[in-house]
Design an enzyme around this catalytic site. Sequence first.
Site, PDB file in Angstrom:
ATOM      1  N   ASP A 279      41.114   7.392  24.911  1.00 56.11           N
ATOM      2  CA  ASP A 279      41.297   7.910  23.804  1.00 56.11           C
ATOM      3  C   ASP A 279      40.943   9.235  23.286  1.00 56.11           C
ATOM      4  O   ASP A 279      41.763   9.479  24.090  1.00 56.11           O
ATOM      5  CB  ASP A 279      39.540   7.301  24.085  1.00 56.11           C
TER       6      ASP A 279
ATOM      7  N   LYS B  79      40.476  21.112  -3.175  1.00 49.15           N
ATOM      8  CA  LYS B  79      41.468  21.874  -1.803  1.00 49.15           C
ATOM      9  C   LYS B  79      42.274  20.739  -0.813  1.00 49.15           C
ATOM     10  O   LYS B  79      41.472  19.269  -1.799  1.00 49.15           O
ATOM     11  CB  LYS B  79      40.451  21.855  -0.641  1.00 49.15           C
TER      12      LYS B  79
ATOM     13  N   THR C 163      42.623   5.281  19.793  1.00 48.40           N
ATOM     14  CA  THR C 163      42.315   5.217  18.736  1.00 48.40           C
ATOM     15  C   THR C 163      41.538   4.544  17.853  1.00 48.40           C
ATOM     16  O   THR C 163      42.647   3.956  16.909  1.00 48.40           O
ATOM     17  CB  THR C 163      41.895   7.011  18.813  1.00 48.40           C
TER      18      THR C 163
ATOM     19  N   ASP D  40      40.246   6.412  15.352  1.00 48.40           N
ATOM     20  CA  ASP D  40      40.192   7.517  14.366  1.00 48.40           C
ATOM     21  C   ASP D  40      41.789   6.905  13.032  1.00 48.40           C
ATOM     22  O   ASP D  40      42.320   6.450  13.559  1.00 48.40           O
ATOM     23  CB  ASP D  40      40.594   8.699  14.843  1.00 48.40           C
TER      24      ASP D  40
ATOM     25  N   ASN E  45      32.882   2.423  22.758  1.00 48.90           N
ATOM     26  CA  ASN E  45      33.793   1.373  22.237  1.00 48.90           C
ATOM     27  C   ASN E  45      35.187   1.934  23.344  1.00 48.90           C
ATOM     28  O   ASN E  45      36.345   1.076  23.078  1.00 48.90           O
ATOM     29  CB  ASN E  45      34.361   2.438  21.239  1.00 48.90           C
TER      30      ASN E  45
END
Length: 1185
Positions: free
Chosen positions: A418, A585, A699, A701, A843
């Site tokens: 992970d 930004k 992951t 992400d 997870n």
Amino acid sequence: MKYIKVFISEIPWNCGWYYSAMSVYERGNEDRYSKEEERILQANNRKFNSLFDYPDNSIKTSKYNFFNFLPINLFEQFQRLANAYFLILLVLQLIPQISSLVWYTTVIPLVVVLSITGVKDAIDDVKRHQSDKQVNNRSVLILVNGRVEKDKWMNVQVGDIIKLENDHPVTADVLLLSSSEPYGLTYIETADLDGETNLKVKQAISVTSDMEDNLELLSAFNGEIRCELPNNKLDKFSGTLSYLGDTYFLDQERLLLRGCIIRNTDWCYGLVIYTGPDTKLMQNSGQSTFKRTHVDHLMNVLVLWIFLVLGTMCFLLSIGHGIWKSNKSYFFQAFLPWEHVIASPATSPILVFWSYFIVLNTMVPISLYVSVEIIRLGNSYYINWDRQMFYVPRNTPAQAHTTTLNEELGQVQYVFSDKTGTLTENVMTFSKCSINGKTYGYCYDANGQCVPVSLKDKVDFSYNHLADPKFSFYDNTLVEAVKSGDHLVHLFFLCLSLCHTVMSEEKEQGELVYQAQSPDEGALVTATRNFGFVFCSRSSETITVIEMGKTRVYRLLAILDFSNERKRMSVIVRTPEDRVMLFCKGADTIIYELLHPCCASLAEVTMEHLDDFAREGLRTLMVAYRELDNAFFQTWIKKHNEACLTSEARERKLTMVYEEIEKDLMLLGATAIEDKLQSGVPETIVTLSKAKVKVWVLTGDKQETAVDTAYACRIFRDEMDGVFVVEGTDRETVLQELRTARKKMKPESLLESDPINIYLTRKPQMPFRVLDEVPNGNYGLVISGYSLAYALEGGAELELLRTACMCKGVVCCRVTPLQKAQVVNLVKRYKKAVTLAIGDGANDIGMIKAAHVGVGISGHEGLQAMLSSDFSFCQFRYLQRLLLVHGRWSYNRMCKFLSYFFYKNFTFTLVHFWYAFYNGFSAQTVYDTWFIACYNMVYTSLPVLGLSLFEKDVNETWSLCYPELYEPGQHNLYFNKKEFIKCLVHGIYSSFVLFFVPMGTIVNSERSDGKDISDFQTFSLLVQTALIWVMTMQIALNTTSWTVINHTFTWGSLGLYFSILLVLCSDGLCLLFPSIFHFLGVARNSLWQPHTWLCLILSTVLCMVPVIGYNFLKPLLWPVNVDKVLNRIHFCLRHPLPPPVQTKVKHPSIRRSAYAFSHKEGFGDLITSGKTLKSSAFRNSRKSL
């Protein structure tokens, strides 16, 4: 589980629940198979919901209870082939016609084995019971009869309404009904589910959100829910709510999943939809399987081989007995009269077959399994006791939760990791910045040379009472610039304090807590807070900032929200001085193109600074602004409003409107955020790669964040020949992308003549192994979860596997917990390699359970992964020590143990085979009965345990300095079928020597006084003593790391043998129990004869010379890589030099992060809608409506 499709919407709500349920049950049965099944439930109606046998909310991972432990555990243990074999052997020994050994020689070892294993299984299951109890007994607030009552998690049922509070985990999968926030909003953190720490928002439907915390309304709520059956799809949910005659559509935005944490929300109420094993978290957890090592599987095969050898020997010996009985036995009737029952020539060989089956049973020694359990237990304690794997900040040691997988740690080829909380610390920190062409964040000495930061350089923010005490910065020049009133520095921090979607909450007076959708934004806003620009609060129309002690309110005119495509966000505000300002930004590659031409020189300098930041692995953003003309802005805002209201191509029109105003920006500078890796992660991965261990990152992400981490961790490197990105949205595209990547890495792999393609075209039967392929360079692979779903389909999984396994590093991003487990299973199924999965969140449980070895990180995301793992510790860097030190030692020790154990038992047992040719194949034993009982359990047990628990071919320093030493375990070089055959051949040779040398010594021998000593008992004692000598010398030869314990066990066991021998042959014992002890005075008479000691020495030399010669010639004639490494180590030991020092891995990369946001899209629409407004006036206005 029984799920019934039912229809109750036509039934009046005031009808009895029983008649309603019966009617829908009958109608559900009629068309259950004609329509798709679905789950149905009714709020606040346990009686109705109980008809459908929904599970409760308890979790059960234990296997036994008090009543079923003994029968189930014994049943499981006797499924092990060797245990069943010894049970059968015990039954045979109770038959006097075929038993030549007493029954207790089998009963005692069998009881010991079953007891040790049973106690270990009981202890493990008690721990599982304790873990289940801890989770199931957590408290939850349930709405019962109009009151909120505290109850346990396990008592929650489908249809209950529960109250969840801030910072508490969600008990089950619940439908959000109402919350303390406006419009029924609830903020959650889903790190345990998808690894993301950024804040997410859920919203209740309006019909239920109006109930707020009114217990009377909530208790009267009797809505009917129809939804899909339990599944593992975290991002999908569909259903309907029928209430007061209306039907409302439900999706995943209304569902709070078990494992989420409530954030920034005082309270919320939810209706339980899925409980216990039906929750999406548990559906993704994977099945618990009993993990067995490759050595265990090999031992099962070898036991079958031994059975075949044993059966063959018994068959040959029974034939020999039949021949001897026909030709010779008649002449022996005078002193060996035949019994009537075996007078038949056909019966006698059959009985002798089973007699030899008993005599030769030590070919499969039951003490083998006892010793294996003890060795594994000891090596597990070494892990628990390792002080270098003890994490002081949390006072947490490494822990081995299982004792059956130690040697598997020495054979790992694939590590699946992970990212968030495992490779990283899950903490973003503001590290450096560039403002108006000047960098801040570096430390310099008196000569102006850049030096590493130290604690003495830490900035003191005590002057700012609103500063976050956890924030650290190490360059005082930036504070001085702020205090001096530098206009551009102030503007830089003002931009960062306004241009974000962070939400603030004041816990106590003066204590601000930020809830950020992205940890990057949280780090930036926290930094501005410490430097004097404190973001205080926001509404749908204003942002309040305390600038250097003065409170200023900015009117929020528009938020140009962040998205993956735009890679930037902007806000437009009206300052207290009535100036319209745009602050922006975003990714440097995007902002650079939007700058005003006058910023060219400043942009070049800033880009150089960004290159410097990127070399340190920092994540960067550019910051810019633009002052807008009021008339221009009024014209633009009209276009913006029109684009917002359009229904067709809204996103495209908004993008065009944004581009009109986001141009001619004035550059302020850049920020550098450190996505803080855990200490030692890059060094660990580099070391593992040298050990031929491949690391794959799985992951939840986003892609950019995952790739950035992969570069920072050195999984990907800039010197790679390429990194392939697979992001197809259909099966054909994904297949084409994978084949294109494979074509570049190894073009010939696409040809029909490729060996693997030829092998696959033959459609081999499962399971089969896909061989390793060598690419023409170093490559990496990135694949998204959406593409992975197609790649894991039957026709494409081999394509994915072949492509991924040729890459040095693989990153799978946006993957679900189930996909993590599927990737692990894919490698397990086709590569036949040992896999290890490591993670810290719930997870990760699926892949931890799926891998051969599961490792849990005791991190910030709870204890779920740790409780489901086989091993656990606090830092990823400990993995190299777990594998390269403990794993390698455990594998080497186990291999040495097995080789020696099989050898010593083959030698011990096969002596009976040679003896059969001299005793008429009568199944008589060579040894004394007590020697047979004590050989494995007493005489030879301690030396082999000493070898298996304390052996170290090299110490831990050399193991870490030379990761190449790990390679033999990956290829199972130290113990395999070939090594087993060597043990068998070696045992045959040694047994031959140990039988015939004493035989030659004893035949027609006399003592010095002329008395005959060529008797059976003297011969037996000579053979067994020579056997003990040879076994002691063999274990001494195998030992490379001598300790006091090894010396004591090895030579002490030899002395123990002689001590016991003298006792067993003593006059007192033999005269007291003549029916049990038969060797009266044999030891005393034999051991004083010179030829006895000459025989012992000759037997030992003849047995050991071939072994010494083989060990000497093998590394010279057939060297392997590990032999060369060991030679280097031995050379260094003879010529002391400082061992290689592991230096910190440098980051020469000039690759920059695409952008530093971790989320897909922002909270902009939510903020400007006013739904985040939190005031009493707002609440009162809602109630008045």
